[in-house]
Design a protein around this motif. Structure first.
Motif, short mmCIF file in Angstrom:
data_model
loop_
_atom_site.label_atom_id
_atom_site.label_comp_id
_atom_site.label_asym_id
_atom_site.label_seq_id
_atom_site.Cartn_x
_atom_site.Cartn_y
_atom_site.Cartn_z
N PHE A 45 0.87 -1.16 0.00
CA PHE A 45 0.00 0.00 0.00
C PHE A 45 0.91 1.22 0.00
O PHE A 45 1.71 1.39 0.91
N VAL A 46 0.79 2.02 -1.02
CA VAL A 46 1.63 3.20 -1.19
C VAL A 46 0.81 4.42 -0.84
O VAL A 46 -0.28 4.62 -1.39
N VAL A 47 1.31 5.24 0.09
CA VAL A 47 0.67 6.50 0.44
C VAL A 47 1.47 7.61 -0.20
O VAL A 47 2.66 7.77 0.05
N ARG A 48 0.81 8.37 -1.07
CA ARG A 48 1.48 9.46 -1.78
C ARG A 48 0.49 10.60 -1.92
O ARG A 48 -0.60 10.42 -2.46
N GLU A 49 0.88 11.75 -1.41
CA GLU A 49 0.07 12.96 -1.51
C GLU A 49 -1.35 12.74 -0.98
O GLU A 49 -2.33 13.15 -1.58
N GLY A 50 -1.45 12.05 0.13
CA GLY A 50 -2.73 11.85 0.80
C GLY A 50 -3.61 10.78 0.19
O GLY A 50 -4.73 10.57 0.63
N GLU A 51 -3.12 10.06 -0.81
CA GLU A 51 -3.89 9.00 -1.47
C GLU A 51 -3.23 7.65 -1.19
O GLU A 51 -2.00 7.55 -1.13
N VAL A 52 -4.05 6.61 -1.07
CA VAL A 52 -3.56 5.25 -0.86
C VAL A 52 -3.79 4.45 -2.13
O VAL A 52 -4.90 4.42 -2.67
N THR A 53 -2.73 3.80 -2.60
CA THR A 53 -2.80 2.96 -3.78
C THR A 53 -2.34 1.56 -3.40
O THR A 53 -1.36 1.41 -2.68
N ARG A 54 -3.04 0.56 -3.89
CA ARG A 54 -2.66 -0.84 -3.65
C ARG A 54 -1.89 -1.35 -4.86
O ARG A 54 -2.31 -1.18 -6.00
N VAL A 55 -0.76 -2.01 -4.60
CA VAL A 55 0.07 -2.60 -5.65
C VAL A 55 0.31 -4.06 -5.28
O VAL A 55 0.92 -4.34 -4.25
#
Length: 116
Positions: A45-55
């Protein structure tokens, strides 16, 4: 040195690690630890600029993969560093064809340690 992470560690490394861990457990230094499976089922789970993305894995481009972890407690940092070097030397002796990075880090006891 060429990396070859597609092969399992040799049995001699497992035997040496068992002895290494057993000695430290007997001294009360080794508290916990274990090996990790490969990245084929890993989820990041990548947190970048207040957004969470699942990889989802596997990660074919991964150059550094954590293969295991251990929790040890030493009286001094110097003893921890010396013992970590011995741990790395086990891998050099028993599995010389692989590149291994053994990282030593201290555990933060709480907010007062932030940034230390």
């Amino acid at each position: 040195m060429e990396e070859n992470l597609d092969t399992a560690p040799p049995p001699s490394l497992f035997e040496a690690m068992d002895a290494y861990i057993g000695e430290r457990a007997a001294k009360g230094i080794f508290l916990d630890g274990g090996g990790l499976f490969g990245t084929e089922d890993a989820v990041n789970f990548v947190v970048r600029e207040g957004e969470v993305t699942r990889v989802d894995g596997p990660y074919a481009e991964a150059k550094e993969i954590v293969g295991g972890w251990s929790l040890l407690e030493y009286p001094t940092v110097e003893e921890a560093v010396a013992d970590q070097e011995e741990f790395a030397a086990l891998h050099a002796k028993h599995w010389p064809e692989v590149t291994v990075v053994a990282t030593l880090r201290q555990i933060s006891e709480g907010p007062e340690d932030a940034g230390a």
